[in-house]
Every structure is written in structure tokens, then in C-alpha cells.
Design a protein around this motif. Structure first.
Motif, mmCIF file in Angstrom:
data_model
loop_
_atom_site.group_PDB
_atom_site.id
_atom_site.type_symbol
_atom_site.label_atom_id
_atom_site.label_comp_id
_atom_site.label_asym_id
_atom_site.label_seq_id
_atom_site.Cartn_x
_atom_site.Cartn_y
_atom_site.Cartn_z
ATOM 1 N N ARG B 13 68.613 -97.939 -81.068
ATOM 2 C CA ARG B 13 67.654 -98.446 -82.386
ATOM 3 C C ARG B 13 68.237 -97.974 -83.741
ATOM 4 N N VAL B 55 60.845 -93.334 -94.295
ATOM 5 C CA VAL B 55 60.278 -92.197 -93.608
ATOM 6 C C VAL B 55 59.518 -92.913 -92.652
ATOM 7 N N VAL B 59 59.833 -93.257 -88.431
ATOM 8 C CA VAL B 59 58.975 -92.738 -87.572
ATOM 9 C C VAL B 59 58.268 -93.872 -86.821
ATOM 10 N N GLN B 60 57.570 -94.879 -87.242
ATOM 11 C CA GLN B 60 56.996 -95.944 -86.565
ATOM 12 C C GLN B 60 58.051 -96.817 -85.707
ATOM 13 N N GLU B 61 59.205 -96.939 -86.034
ATOM 14 C CA GLU B 61 60.044 -97.693 -85.252
ATOM 15 C C GLU B 61 60.675 -96.763 -84.005
ATOM 16 N N ASP B 62 60.547 -95.401 -84.179
ATOM 17 C CA ASP B 62 61.216 -94.577 -83.528
ATOM 18 C C ASP B 62 62.556 -94.899 -83.057
ATOM 19 N N TYR B 89 57.237 -85.296 -89.833
ATOM 20 C CA TYR B 89 56.494 -85.905 -88.746
ATOM 21 C C TYR B 89 57.077 -85.760 -87.340
ATOM 22 N N ASP B 90 57.827 -84.540 -87.093
ATOM 23 C CA ASP B 90 58.581 -84.301 -86.024
ATOM 24 C C ASP B 90 59.635 -85.338 -85.563
ATOM 25 N N ASP B 94 65.652 -85.147 -82.885
ATOM 26 C CA ASP B 94 66.153 -86.069 -82.257
ATOM 27 C C ASP B 94 66.531 -87.636 -82.704
ATOM 28 N N ARG B 95 67.037 -87.453 -84.046
ATOM 29 C CA ARG B 95 67.567 -88.522 -84.673
ATOM 30 C C ARG B 95 68.894 -88.350 -85.248
ATOM 31 N N ARG B 140 67.009 -89.007 -75.005
ATOM 32 C CA ARG B 140 65.674 -88.585 -74.913
ATOM 33 C C ARG B 140 65.125 -88.423 -73.639
#
Lengths: 348, 140
Positions: B13, B55, B59-62, B89-90, B94-95, B140
Motif C-alpha cells: 500500500r 501523517v 497512519v490510518q491507511e497503514d 504515531y509510531d 516500518d515505513r 511486517r
């Protein structure tokens, strides 16, 4: 309980996002996560929003979410978009229309792709709703693709289904077609400032009047009612209201100017009250879990059967044998299921 | 590649974000479409987003990849804000964070030092970008 579940229950947005990803990907362990979350659910109101592409679903959802936020409520939105049948890829564009809630983390907006096939969408959507509910969202809105079978599937997830009908969306024959009229609890003629809106409202009204008599107004069809064995006498606590039926209101909105949004929210709330008053919310919940259990059973049983088929040489071998007229489809199925039958008979 | 095959694996994604006053999104559209055709799920932000909004979406869409398209020259102010927000937001470790646009050499180094994984300039090919994402999308 996993750290991820703990973080989600503690209100960490990144954990909620990651849980939904696990659900979408069906990553190892996602079932345990959803199981752990189940006991924390049951408090959210779930609204489904459907209607043809371009009807203005996202814009209306944006404004509704903003209105709920003004009341101090938290909101979760799942927006489903189609995926490419060729590459499996997708552009998920509904987020663009969430401008009223930009930067507000208490509106958790998540795009989901239909990811093609296998009917997994409804399971994934149901599980994502579970995650948002357990997270503590007051209102959860599920916005559908806008075409096809998903529209009917959405009723399995939502307490209240809103159907958007844009002006001039076809003659009355379109509206006679099965499905869309039957699943709506609230109808919205969006873009009500356009020419032809009055006529669309009029047509809708006539169609809905003729709909009377089929069922008792709930959007869960007769087949699902049958599963809940709720007789007329056990419908509600109050006998006088036991036979009360729901006639879907038609609301006119101009979503991009936020007109009619309050009326729409009132209509949703009225339907919620109706569900509570008549005991139909419990009935719906039972129907929903019945459908979910059946779906999961089918999926898992399918997995077991596929394993047995592979053990017997796989589908390709079976097909070749059938093509060569050495066996036939019925015999193949009988053979594959034989051990299962034996087990069940032995235990019976 | 069949859809079924795609479904059994992980779907990458990507967020394609336009931040700040930069009003040129033709390139972002082209990239969104190319990533879609590569089988990725693309969330397009629309124009004129604030760092907070980028941001929030990331975050929400990971998403696995945060792609920031910026042509206005404001990358030195806006990109660090996005990086900070992700960390808050941590959602940074991993992004992948990619920047696309016109970025002077000196600025590139600075952005990399702050946590941007790769910067694609005007000459970059779509293939290059897709290959980079496939190879570097975090496990992940």
C-alpha cells in the motif's frame, strides 16, 4: 492477548491501522486478533452507505462525520473501492473527499480495496468493523463500492442502510429492479439542487409505497429473518408496538454544501430508535452473527475439503479424469467427502 | 498475474501525497496510476495537504510507502514535519518515505539524514521507482 490487541484497546491509532491491515491480508494470527476483540464490541452504531458511483457518497459521509464530531462523538469510516481485475492494484480515492475531517484523528478513515475475488470482502469488512467497534468508535460508517453485489452484502454489517439516489438516475424501471429498494432503511436524493431532483423524489416515493407489505420493514430479507426464529409475539417488549413497521424516509441533501445533513442524521437516529423500540436491533444482531458463522463455516469447510482433494491428487487430476470420462464430477465429490462422512457417522 | 495469486500474497500500500501550496499534480496522477498497474494499492491524498493530514492518512491507511511529491521547493520545511508526525504515531520505522520532485543535491543529503529513504528526481523512471519499492518495502 497480543500486544497489538492491547495497543488497540489502549487507543493507539497505529495498532488499529495495523489490525485492519492484518485482517485485509488475512495474515497469520488475524483470527485470534478478531476473536480477542469480539468481547469488546457491541456499542457502536453501524451505518451502511451505498448508491451508484458518483452519487456523492463520500462527500455526504464526510459531512456526516463532521456533524457527529460536533456532538463529541468519535467516528470510524471504511470506504471500499474497486480493484483492478488485471493487476490487483487499486487507486483508493475517497479520502480526498474527507476534507472536513482532515487532521482530526478521531475520525478514523480507512480505504479498503475490494481485492478482486472469493467473496472475502464481506468477511474483511465485518472484521474491520469489529476492530473499529472494539477501539471504541461511537459511529461506524461503511461506504460501499457503488456497484454490484457488495451493495446487498452491506446489510449484513450495518444496523441502518442508507441508499443514495442521484437525480435522473434512470426511469422507474431501474427502480423496479430488485435489490436497491429492498435494502434501504433511509433514502437520500443527493444533489437535490439539480434539475430532475423533484421527479426522482416523486418516483422513489411511489416505488416505496408499493413496496409496503413485503416484510415488516427491516432491511434483512425474509431468508435472514427465518434464521432468527423471531415470531410475531417475541418482537418487542411492548405488545402495542410489536407490529410497528418502518417506512423509509426520503431525505434531500446537497452534500457538498452540507445541506440536509442534519435531516439525514435525524433520519438515521429515528431508525436507530425504531430498532431499539421494537427489539429489532437484537433480531438483526442475531441474523448478522448467523450469517457470519455460516460464512466462516463455509470458508473453513472449503479449506478442509480442498486439502482432502489435494491429498487425492488435486483438482487438475480430477478434471483430467472427468474429461477422459473415467469418472464424473459426482463421483469425484463423493470420494473426496467420503472420509468426512465416515468420521461424522462414527461419532453420531 | 491473477487476482487470486495477488490475494494470497501481501498487497503493498502506497500513499501518494501532495503537500503544501504546490498545485501541480499531473505527475502524482501518473505515478498513482503506474503504481496501481504494478499491483499496489494507492491512496491519493489530493492537492494542498498539510503535513498533519499526510501523517493522518499514512497512519490510518497503514501504508508501506509514504510518497511525497513536491515541486514547490518547500521540502525542507514540510518533509521534516511529516517525518516527526510519523514518529509521534509510531509509524516511522516500518515505513518507506520517498520524496519525488526537484530537490537540490545539498538538500537531498539533509533529507536523507533526517529519515527520507530515497529521493526521485525528474529523470527517474517509473520502473526504477517500482523496483525500489518492491525491494525495500518493509517486512511486517
Amino acid at each position: 492477548m497480543s500486544d497489538l490487541v492491547e495497543d488497540l484497546l489502549a487507543g493507539k491509532h497505529s495498532a488499529l491501522a495495523r489490525v485492519i491491515t492484518k485482517i485485509e491480508n488475512r495474515s497469520p494470527g488475524y483470527r485470534d486478533v478478531v476473536s480477542d476483540l469480539h468481547q469488546h464490541t457491541g456499542d457502536a452504531d453501524i451505518v451502511g452507505v451505498t448508491g451508484s458511483p458518483g452519487a456523492g457518497k463520500s462527500t455526504l459521509v464526510d459531512k456526516v462525520a463532521a456533524a457527529y464530531r460536533k456532538e463529541g462523538l468519535t467516528v470510524g469510516v471504511i470506504a471500499i473501492d474497486p480493484s483492478s481485475p488485471y493487476s490487483g492494484g487499486a487507486v483508493l480515492g475517497d479520502r480526498i473527499r474527507m476534507a472536513s475531517n482532515a487532521g482530526d484523528m478521531d475520525v478514523f478513515f480507512r480505504s479498503m480495496s475490494a481485492r478482486g475475488s472469493l467473496g472475502g470482502l464481506s468477511t474483511a469488512t465485518t472484521d474491520a468493523v469489529t476492530a473499529l467497534d472494539a477501539f471504541g468508535k461511537d459511529k461506524i460508517i461503511v461506504e460501499t463500492v457503488g456497484a454490484g453485489q457488495n451493495e446487498v452484502d452491506i446489510v449484513r454489517t450495518a444496523d441502518t442502510v442508507a441508499v443514495l439516489v442521484p437525480p435522473g438516475s434512470g426511469d422507474d424501471v431501474q427502480m423496479l429492479k430488485a435489490g436497491i429498494l429492498e435494502i434501504g432503511d433511509v433514502f437520500v436524493v443527493n444533489k437535490a439542487d439539480l434539475d430532475g431532483a423533484d421527479r426522482t423524489v416523486q418516483q422513489l416515493r411511489e416505488m416505496l409505497q408499493n413496496r409496503g407489505g413485503q416484510g415488516r420493514g427491516g432491511h434483512h430479507g425474509p431468508d435472514q429473518h427465518a434464521e432468527t426464529h423471531a415470531g410475531p409475539d417475541e418482537v418487542g417488549p411492548d405488545d402495542e408496538t410489536a407490529t410497528e413497521s418502518w417506512s423509509p424516509p426520503i431525505v434531500e441533501t446537497v452534500a457538498n454544501r452540507a445541506e440536509g445533513v442534519d435531516e439525514f442524521i435525524t433520519a438515521l437516529a429515528d431508525h436507530g430508535d425504531f430498532l431499539d423500540r421494537t427489539g429489532r436491533r437484537d433480531e438483526q444482531e442475531r441474523a448478522r452473527f448467523a450469517a457470519e458463522i455460516r460464512t466462516l463455516l463455509r470458508e473453513d469447510a472449503n479449506g478442509l475439503v480442498t486439502r482432502e482433494l489435494d491429498r487425492k491428487g488435486g483438482i487438475d487430476q480430477a478434471i483430467s479424469d472427468v474429461v477422459a470420462r473415467e469418472t464424473d464430477p459426482y463421483t469425484v465429490v463423493d470420494d473426496v467427502l467420503a472420509p468426512l462422512r465416515e468420521c461424522l457417522d462414527r461419532d453420531a | 498475474m491473477s487476482v487470486e495469486h495477488e490475494q494470497s500474497g501481501r498487497t503493498i500500500r502506497c500513499l501518494v501525497a501532495k503537500v503544501g501550496l504546490d498545485g501541480h499534480d499531473r505527475g502524482a496522477h501518473v505515478i498513482a496510476r503506474a503504481l496501481r498497474d504494478a499491483g499496489f494499492e494507492v491512496i491519493y491524498s489530493g492537492l494542498h495537504r498539510s503535513p498533519d493530514e499526510v501523517v493522518q492518512a499514512a497512519v490510518q491507511e497503514d501504508v508501506d510507502v509514504v510518497g511525497i511529491s513536491i515541486l514547490s521547493g518547500a521540502h525542507n520545511t514540510l518533509v521534516p514535519k511529516i517525518l516527526d508526525g510519523l514518529k509521534e504515531y509510531d509509524a516511522f520505522d516500518d515505513r518507506l518515505v520517498l520524496v519525488g520532485g526537484i530537490v537540490p543535491e545539498d538538500d537531498k543529503e539533509e533529507l536523507r539524514a533526517q529519515g527520507v529513504d530515497e529521493i526521485f528526481g525528474p529523470g527517474a523512471s517509473m520502473e526504477e521507482m517500482i523496483t525500489y519499492i518492491r525491494e525495500h518495502a518493509p517486512e511486517r
